[in-house]
Design a protein around this motif. Structure first.
Motif, PDB file in Angstrom:
ATOM      1  N   PRO A 275     -60.527  41.343  57.840  1.00  0.00           N
ATOM      2  CA  PRO A 275     -61.277  40.120  57.546  1.00  0.00           C
ATOM      3  C   PRO A 275     -61.841  39.411  58.773  1.00  0.00           C
ATOM      4  CG  PRO A 275     -58.938  39.829  57.049  1.00  0.00           C
ATOM      5  CD  PRO A 275     -59.140  41.279  57.338  1.00  0.00           C
ATOM      6  N   ASP A 276     -61.246  39.621  59.965  1.00  0.00           N
ATOM      7  CA  ASP A 276     -61.781  38.918  61.136  1.00  0.00           C
ATOM      8  C   ASP A 276     -63.102  39.504  61.610  1.00  0.00           C
ATOM      9  OD1 ASP A 276     -59.902  37.002  61.283  1.00  0.00           O
ATOM     10  OD2 ASP A 276     -58.578  38.138  62.636  1.00  0.00           O
ATOM     11  N   THR A 277     -63.371  40.742  61.218  1.00  0.00           N
ATOM     12  CA  THR A 277     -64.606  41.380  61.681  1.00  0.00           C
ATOM     13  C   THR A 277     -65.609  41.545  60.540  1.00  0.00           C
ATOM     14  OG1 THR A 277     -63.694  43.587  61.352  1.00  0.00           O
ATOM     15  CG2 THR A 277     -63.391  42.608  63.526  1.00  0.00           C
ATOM     16  N   ALA A 278     -65.327  40.916  59.401  1.00  0.00           N
ATOM     17  CA  ALA A 278     -66.257  40.966  58.264  1.00  0.00           C
ATOM     18  C   ALA A 278     -66.690  39.535  57.958  1.00  0.00           C
ATOM     19  CB  ALA A 278     -65.566  41.563  57.044  1.00  0.00           C
ATOM     20  N   ILE A 279     -67.966  39.366  57.595  1.00  0.00           N
ATOM     21  CA  ILE A 279     -68.420  38.025  57.214  1.00  0.00           C
ATOM     22  C   ILE A 279     -68.559  37.980  55.703  1.00  0.00           C
ATOM     23  CG2 ILE A 279     -70.345  36.405  57.338  1.00  0.00           C
ATOM     24  CD1 ILE A 279     -70.603  37.428  60.277  1.00  0.00           C
ATOM     25  N   PHE A 280     -67.712  37.189  55.083  1.00  0.00           N
ATOM     26  CA  PHE A 280     -67.727  37.077  53.637  1.00  0.00           C
ATOM     27  C   PHE A 280     -68.738  36.015  53.210  1.00  0.00           C
ATOM     28  CE2 PHE A 280     -63.565  38.735  54.757  1.00  0.00           C
ATOM     29  CZ  PHE A 280     -63.509  39.855  53.946  1.00  0.00           C
ATOM     30  N   THR A 281     -69.312  36.216  52.032  1.00  0.00           N
ATOM     31  CA  THR A 281     -70.327  35.265  51.567  1.00  0.00           C
ATOM     32  C   THR A 281     -69.706  33.905  51.269  1.00  0.00           C
ATOM     33  OG1 THR A 281     -70.010  35.924  49.270  1.00  0.00           O
ATOM     34  CG2 THR A 281     -71.710  37.086  50.514  1.00  0.00           C
ATOM     35  N   THR A 282     -68.386  33.867  51.160  1.00  0.00           N
ATOM     36  CA  THR A 282     -67.708  32.613  50.852  1.00  0.00           C
ATOM     37  C   THR A 282     -67.080  31.971  52.096  1.00  0.00           C
ATOM     38  OG1 THR A 282     -65.883  34.047  50.204  1.00  0.00           O
ATOM     39  CG2 THR A 282     -67.186  33.093  48.432  1.00  0.00           C
ATOM     40  N   ASP A 283     -67.265  32.572  53.260  1.00  0.00           N
ATOM     41  CA  ASP A 283     -66.716  31.987  54.487  1.00  0.00           C
ATOM     42  C   ASP A 283     -67.378  30.645  54.790  1.00  0.00           C
ATOM     43  OD1 ASP A 283     -64.904  33.967  55.159  1.00  0.00           O
ATOM     44  OD2 ASP A 283     -66.261  35.018  56.535  1.00  0.00           O
ATOM     45  N   PRO A 284     -66.582  29.638  55.150  1.00  0.00           N
ATOM     46  CA  PRO A 284     -67.186  28.371  55.579  1.00  0.00           C
ATOM     47  C   PRO A 284     -67.990  28.598  56.869  1.00  0.00           C
ATOM     48  CG  PRO A 284     -64.803  28.152  55.227  1.00  0.00           C
ATOM     49  CD  PRO A 284     -65.112  29.602  55.158  1.00  0.00           C
ATOM     50  N   PRO A 285     -69.055  27.808  57.087  1.00  0.00           N
ATOM     51  CA  PRO A 285     -69.919  27.991  58.260  1.00  0.00           C
ATOM     52  C   PRO A 285     -69.154  28.058  59.584  1.00  0.00           C
ATOM     53  CG  PRO A 285     -70.863  26.360  56.784  1.00  0.00           C
ATOM     54  CD  PRO A 285     -69.562  26.762  56.179  1.00  0.00           C
ATOM     55  N   LYS A 286     -68.137  27.247  59.719  1.00  0.00           N
ATOM     56  CA  LYS A 286     -67.358  27.252  60.965  1.00  0.00           C
ATOM     57  C   LYS A 286     -66.698  28.616  61.196  1.00  0.00           C
ATOM     58  CE  LYS A 286     -67.136  23.200  63.187  1.00  0.00           C
ATOM     59  NZ  LYS A 286     -68.594  23.278  63.290  1.00  0.00           N
ATOM     60  N   VAL A 287     -66.223  29.198  60.111  1.00  0.00           N
ATOM     61  CA  VAL A 287     -65.550  30.502  60.208  1.00  0.00           C
ATOM     62  C   VAL A 287     -66.572  31.589  60.564  1.00  0.00           C
ATOM     63  CG1 VAL A 287     -64.269  32.249  58.882  1.00  0.00           C
ATOM     64  CG2 VAL A 287     -63.723  29.808  58.610  1.00  0.00           C
ATOM     65  N   VAL A 288     -67.742  31.499  59.951  1.00  0.00           N
ATOM     66  CA  VAL A 288     -68.803  32.461  60.255  1.00  0.00           C
ATOM     67  C   VAL A 288     -69.117  32.407  61.751  1.00  0.00           C
ATOM     68  CG1 VAL A 288     -71.237  33.044  59.888  1.00  0.00           C
ATOM     69  CG2 VAL A 288     -69.823  32.331  57.945  1.00  0.00           C
ATOM     70  N   GLU A 289     -69.274  31.196  62.233  1.00  0.00           N
ATOM     71  CA  GLU A 289     -69.622  31.018  63.634  1.00  0.00           C
ATOM     72  C   GLU A 289     -68.532  31.590  64.549  1.00  0.00           C
ATOM     73  OE1 GLU A 289     -70.777  27.032  64.572  1.00  0.00           O
ATOM     74  OE2 GLU A 289     -70.800  27.485  66.704  1.00  0.00           O
ATOM     75  N   ARG A 290     -67.295  31.276  64.212  1.00  0.00           N
ATOM     76  CA  ARG A 290     -66.182  31.777  65.035  1.00  0.00           C
ATOM     77  C   ARG A 290     -66.151  33.311  65.057  1.00  0.00           C
ATOM     78  NH1 ARG A 290     -61.503  33.479  63.233  1.00  0.00           N
ATOM     79  NH2 ARG A 290     -61.381  32.220  61.348  1.00  0.00           N
ATOM     80  N   LYS A 291     -66.355  33.919  63.873  1.00  0.00           N
ATOM     81  CA  LYS A 291     -66.309  35.385  63.809  1.00  0.00           C
ATOM     82  C   LYS A 291     -67.400  36.004  64.680  1.00  0.00           C
ATOM     83  CE  LYS A 291     -64.105  35.926  59.289  1.00  0.00           C
ATOM     84  NZ  LYS A 291     -64.301  36.310  57.866  1.00  0.00           N
ATOM     85  N   VAL A 292     -68.608  35.434  64.600  1.00  0.00           N
ATOM     86  CA  VAL A 292     -69.696  35.999  65.402  1.00  0.00           C
ATOM     87  C   VAL A 292     -69.403  35.802  66.892  1.00  0.00           C
ATOM     88  CG1 VAL A 292     -72.156  35.858  65.979  1.00  0.00           C
ATOM     89  CG2 VAL A 292     -71.436  35.691  63.590  1.00  0.00           C
ATOM     90  N   MET A 293     -68.930  34.614  67.245  1.00  0.00           N
ATOM     91  CA  MET A 293     -68.687  34.335  68.667  1.00  0.00           C
ATOM     92  C   MET A 293     -67.532  35.174  69.231  1.00  0.00           C
ATOM     93  SD  MET A 293     -71.202  32.440  69.407  1.00  0.00           S
ATOM     94  CE  MET A 293     -70.825  32.230  71.162  1.00  0.00           C
ATOM     95  N   ASN A 294     -66.616  35.606  68.345  1.00  0.00           N
ATOM     96  CA  ASN A 294     -65.494  36.445  68.806  1.00  0.00           C
ATOM     97  C   ASN A 294     -65.800  37.938  68.727  1.00  0.00           C
ATOM     98  OD1 ASN A 294     -63.923  34.263  69.339  1.00  0.00           O
ATOM     99  ND2 ASN A 294     -62.831  34.294  67.375  1.00  0.00           N
ATOM    100  N   SER A 295     -67.011  38.268  68.384  1.00  0.00           N
ATOM    101  CA  SER A 295     -67.348  39.677  68.164  1.00  0.00           C
ATOM    102  C   SER A 295     -67.207  40.522  69.434  1.00  0.00           C
ATOM    103  CB  SER A 295     -68.797  39.766  67.671  1.00  0.00           C
ATOM    104  OG  SER A 295     -69.198  41.108  67.577  1.00  0.00           O
ATOM    105  N   PHE A 296     -66.901  41.773  69.223  1.00  0.00           N
ATOM    106  CA  PHE A 296     -67.058  42.779  70.274  1.00  0.00           C
ATOM    107  C   PHE A 296     -68.553  42.870  70.603  1.00  0.00           C
ATOM    108  CE2 PHE A 296     -68.206  47.236  71.155  1.00  0.00           C
ATOM    109  CZ  PHE A 296     -67.450  47.458  72.293  1.00  0.00           C
ATOM    110  N   THR A 297     -68.902  43.164  71.846  1.00  0.00           N
ATOM    111  CA  THR A 297     -70.319  43.383  72.179  1.00  0.00           C
ATOM    112  C   THR A 297     -70.454  44.611  73.075  1.00  0.00           C
ATOM    113  OG1 THR A 297     -70.386  42.190  74.272  1.00  0.00           O
ATOM    114  CG2 THR A 297     -70.706  40.863  72.267  1.00  0.00           C
ATOM    115  N   GLY A 298     -71.688  44.958  73.345  1.00  0.00           N
ATOM    116  CA  GLY A 298     -71.936  46.047  74.293  1.00  0.00           C
ATOM    117  C   GLY A 298     -72.087  45.536  75.718  1.00  0.00           C
ATOM    118  N   GLY A 299     -71.533  44.353  75.979  1.00  0.00           N
ATOM    119  CA  GLY A 299     -71.694  43.707  77.290  1.00  0.00           C
ATOM    120  C   GLY A 299     -70.813  44.323  78.371  1.00  0.00           C
ATOM    121  N   ARG A 300     -71.149  43.974  79.618  1.00  0.00           N
ATOM    122  CA  ARG A 300     -70.377  44.475  80.767  1.00  0.00           C
ATOM    123  C   ARG A 300     -69.259  43.496  81.112  1.00  0.00           C
ATOM    124  NH1 ARG A 300     -72.124  49.757  81.240  1.00  0.00           N
ATOM    125  NH2 ARG A 300     -74.342  49.745  80.767  1.00  0.00           N
ATOM    126  N   LYS A 301     -68.422  43.951  82.032  1.00  0.00           N
ATOM    127  CA  LYS A 301     -67.235  43.144  82.360  1.00  0.00           C
ATOM    128  C   LYS A 301     -67.584  41.833  83.040  1.00  0.00           C
ATOM    129  CE  LYS A 301     -63.777  46.784  82.702  1.00  0.00           C
ATOM    130  NZ  LYS A 301     -64.695  47.926  82.942  1.00  0.00           N
TER     131      LYS A 301
END
Ligand code: TRP
Length: 394
Positions: A275-301
């Protein structure tokens, strides 16, 4: 130019794609070979262009990438024969963005081809497969999930939704006819059933095949069927529906298959079990934002390294989200890719921009989902003679 978002890493890695399990890094071309489907060709894209005046981003970008008999069904359509759409949902829990992909495309096809949609909720399947859900739970979940479908804006006059356990009088005679043509050894080889598999699950595939023929039966004439769905559902069509269609005097259903939207972790599809890496249609906006901001990325160290080497968009879920749903414009998408891989764009900024778009999308969806509660009776067909009457009409 669009950069095809595909994870090329680890292509030697094992992966599993069955109707009930999707694991590992999927090699989508290998699946085409394994399942014996056909890649969507340029000539099919041209046909879409000719019939609809455009090519949907999901097609342009290869998100819907594989098919069976799509050329055939478009030709028949061009010759004046209408088709219907069929897809469905196993009600296991909340709907996430990955589930919406095939439905968004189905809605688009309904609009463009003025096609009816038959939508099956397999509350029985999900109960039979699960170790923990009761049938009462999957039944309730199906009605909740129905709101997500309605929220996408399907035309109630052309959309017929049903839950297996509520619609069995209509479904069962067709299921019985299908099941007679499928032996246990065939079912075992297609679905991997074992001696320990319960009988309900062994019979179930016939029920998922039923809607391929349902409108033909109810309307007393042969109508072509097109199934937009993720490719994991293919065994039902390959192994059951297409096998029995000629024996029962129906057209074989055509399919158009999509890939899976990735989760926000490193690799793997979006999955309700993470659930932390999936965005549910019922997630509150704050939760959506947190999930995206905590995402893995292809960024460098380090920032310095990223400025110097650029980041890796191809393995980055954030880029994939733009690619799938949140940047429809190809040149804007190309710019994100270039800015990312050249080191101009840093991951924090990229995530912020995406988060605001996802939040907006989910908020709008939630408003429509709320309104959908009033519309359920306009979508669900009743299990009475004729099979197509809705509660709102009685
Ligand atoms: N088996 C699907 C699931 O578990 C639900 C389903 C039923 C479906 N009929 C379908 C999916 C047709 C795609 C197309 O999610």
């Amino acid at each position: 130019m669009i950069h095809v978002a595909e994870d090329h890493q680890d292509s030697q890695e094992e992966f599993t794609v069955t109707p009930w399990t999707v694991k590992g890094t999927i090699d989508y071309d290998k699946l085409i070979e394994k399942f014996g489907t056909t890649k969507i060709s340029q000539s099919i894209l041209k046909k879409f262009q000719k019939l609809t005046g455009e090519i949907h981003p999901f097609l342009r970008r290869g998100i819907f990438y594989s098919h069976r008999d799509l050329d055939w069904i478009l030709e028949r359509y061009q010759a004046g024969e209408e088709f219907f759409l069929y897809t469905g949902r196993g009600p296991t829990g909340n709907v996430h963005l990955g589930h919406l992909i095939p439905w968004i495309f189905t809605k688009y096809l309904q609009d463009k081809f003025n096609a009816e949609l038959y939508f099956q909720y397999t509350d029985d399947e999900r109960f039979l497969y699960s170790d923990s859900s009761t049938l009462e739970e999957t039944h309730t979940t199906a009605y909740d999930n129905l709101l997500d479908l309605i929220a996408l804006g399907f035309d109630p006059k052309k959309t017929f939704a049903f839950l297996d356990t509520d619609y069995m009088r209509t479904l069962y005679p067709i299921a019985a006819k299908i099941s007679k043509h499928i032996t246990l050894s065939t079912a075992k080889s297609i679905f991997g059933f074992e001696n320990s598999t319960n009988l309900g699950l062994i019979f179930f595939p016939t029920l998922e095949a039923v809607p391929c023929f349902l409108p033909s039966v109810l309307k007393g004439k042969n109508i072509p069927c097109l199934i937009p769905a993720a490719i994991d559902q293919d065994p039902y069509w390959r192994g059951i529906a297409r096998e029995v269609a000629p024996k029962l005097g129906f057209y074989k259903p055509a399919q158009i298959h999509c890939k899976f939207m990735p989760g926000l972790g490193q690799g793997g599809k979006m999955s309700a079990s993470e659930p932390d890496t999936a965005i549910f249609t019922t997630d509150p906006p704050k939760v959506v934002e947190r999930k995206v901001m905590n995402s893995f990325t292809g960024g460098r160290k380090t920032v310095e390294e990223q400025r110097r080497l650029g980041a890796q968009a191809d393995i980055c879920p954030i880029y994939h989200y733009y690619y799938f749903l949140f940047e429809q414009n190809d040149s804007e998408l190309g710019k994100i890719y270039d800015d990312c891989t050249s080191g101009r764009l840093l991951c924090g900024d990229c995530k912020h921009l995406l988060a605001s778009r996802v939040v907006e999308y989910v908020e709008r969806h939630q408003e429509k989902r709320e309104k959908a509660k009033e519309l359920v009776d306009e979508f669900v067909v009743q299990d009475v003679k004729g099979g197509l009457r809705k509660k709102s009409e009685s």
